[in-house]
Scaffold this motif. Structure first.
Motif, PDB file in Angstrom:
ATOM      1  N   UNK A 101       0.829  -1.203   0.000  1.00 48.97           N
ATOM      2  CA  UNK A 101       0.000   0.000   0.000  1.00 48.97           C
ATOM      3  C   UNK A 101       0.867   1.259   0.000  1.00 48.97           C
ATOM      4  N   UNK A 102       1.927   1.238   0.775  1.00 40.68           N
ATOM      5  CA  UNK A 102       2.838   2.385   0.799  1.00 40.68           C
ATOM      6  C   UNK A 102       3.530   2.555  -0.549  1.00 40.68           C
ATOM      7  N   UNK A 103       3.994   1.468  -1.105  1.00 41.65           N
ATOM      8  CA  UNK A 103       4.671   1.540  -2.398  1.00 41.65           C
ATOM      9  C   UNK A 103       3.732   2.020  -3.499  1.00 41.65           C
ATOM     10  N   UNK A 104       2.473   1.586  -3.444  1.00 43.25           N
ATOM     11  CA  UNK A 104       1.497   2.022  -4.442  1.00 43.25           C
ATOM     12  C   UNK A 104       1.248   3.524  -4.366  1.00 43.25           C
ATOM     13  N   UNK A 105       1.469   4.097  -3.190  1.00 44.43           N
ATOM     14  CA  UNK A 105       1.309   5.541  -3.004  1.00 44.43           C
ATOM     15  C   UNK A 105       2.601   6.300  -3.307  1.00 44.43           C
ATOM     16  N   UNK A 106       3.606   5.587  -3.812  1.00 47.11           N
ATOM     17  CA  UNK A 106       4.878   6.219  -4.146  1.00 47.11           C
ATOM     18  C   UNK A 106       5.781   6.464  -2.961  1.00 47.11           C
ATOM     19  N   UNK A 107       5.540   5.756  -1.876  1.00 43.93           N
ATOM     20  CA  UNK A 107       6.347   5.931  -0.671  1.00 43.93           C
ATOM     21  C   UNK A 107       7.305   4.762  -0.521  1.00 43.93           C
ATOM     22  N   UNK A 108       8.590   5.024  -0.285  1.00 46.11           N
ATOM     23  CA  UNK A 108       9.560   3.935  -0.147  1.00 46.11           C
ATOM     24  C   UNK A 108       9.248   3.078   1.060  1.00 46.11           C
TER      25      UNK A 108
END
Length: 238
Positions: A101-108
């Motif tokens: 979910x974090x990666x999908x939001x562009x967050x490492x």
């Protein structure tokens, strides 16, 4: 399934919930509040995602150990507090979901299979769920301390609240170890008043703007010389 709330809680001082005597009595009100949380929920959570002010990394890390070890990140306390075991299970599948979910939001984001429960997690959990039956994972804070990034992380993870996951942000509204006791009352009250005005009953965009500019609040840097114990609030607010 109803939507679970998100919480910003105090975790108090050190391993207080595993102690007795005058030190523990300082946290009686906190203990009562934490004990009341499970019964105040409309449903029993399937798991808890804890964001503690005691774990910071490059990028967001998510605890993925099925049997998390312990982290005794305090000093000067009785010997028995370094043998504490809070045996709650981890939740590797949830950890994987949080990372995605974090990666999908562009967050490492990355999984961490070594990290254990720090006292910002296991102390309040020992009061809320003393039988340690509730699955728990932790997510780290970003070491760059960017409020906006942590609010974005909360926004990315908000759907978990509809999936049986209780999001808990564990820190303190006042965390200045060099200014405690009576001399802390003034700056603590000033900053608390600003938090109340910024958060309670306010629309999301207003809260976001205020939290992004938290350093301009009255007594902000007196209350938080370092913002590690405030940043969990940003995730909860997001």
């Amino acid at each position: 399934m109803s939507t679970l709330p998100s919480y910003f809680i105090s975790h108090g001082g050190g391993p207080w919930s595993y102690m007795d005597g005058p030190f523990r009595r300082q946290f009686d009100r906190l203990e009562q509040a934490l004990k009341a949380i499970p019964s105040g929920l409309e449903q029993t959570p399937q798991a808890i995602l804890m964001i503690s002010g005691h774990w910071q990394t490059e990028g967001f890390h998510v605890m993925a150990n099925g049997h998390p070890p312990m982290v005794y990140d305090y000093s000067g306390f009785p010997e028995h507090t370094y043998d504490i075991v809070y045996p709650a299970p981890g939740a590797p599948q949830l950890a994987q979901k949080v990372m995605e979910m974090l990666q999908s939001a562009g967050l490492p984001s990355a999984l961490d299979h070594e990290q254990g429960f720090d006292h910002g997690c296991f102390v309040p959990m020992s009061v809320m769920y003393p039988e340690a039956q509730m699955p728990v994972i932790q997510m780290s804070l970003q070491i760059d301390n960017d409020p906006a990034l942590h609010i974005r992380a909360g926004e990315a993870l908000a759907p978990l609240r509809e999936q049986g996951v209780l999001i808990m942000a564990s820190g303190l509204s006042y965390h200045n170890l060099r200014r405690m006791g009576a001399e802390a009352a003034g700056p603590s009250a000033a900053f608390d008043a600003w938090l109340q005005d910024s958060l309670v009953g306010r629309p999301a965009e207003f809260r976001r703007q205020r939290l992004n500019q938290w350093e301009t609040a009255p007594a902000a840097r007196e209350a938080h010389p370092h913002e590690d114990h405030l940043l969990p609030l940003m995730v909860a607010a997001g």
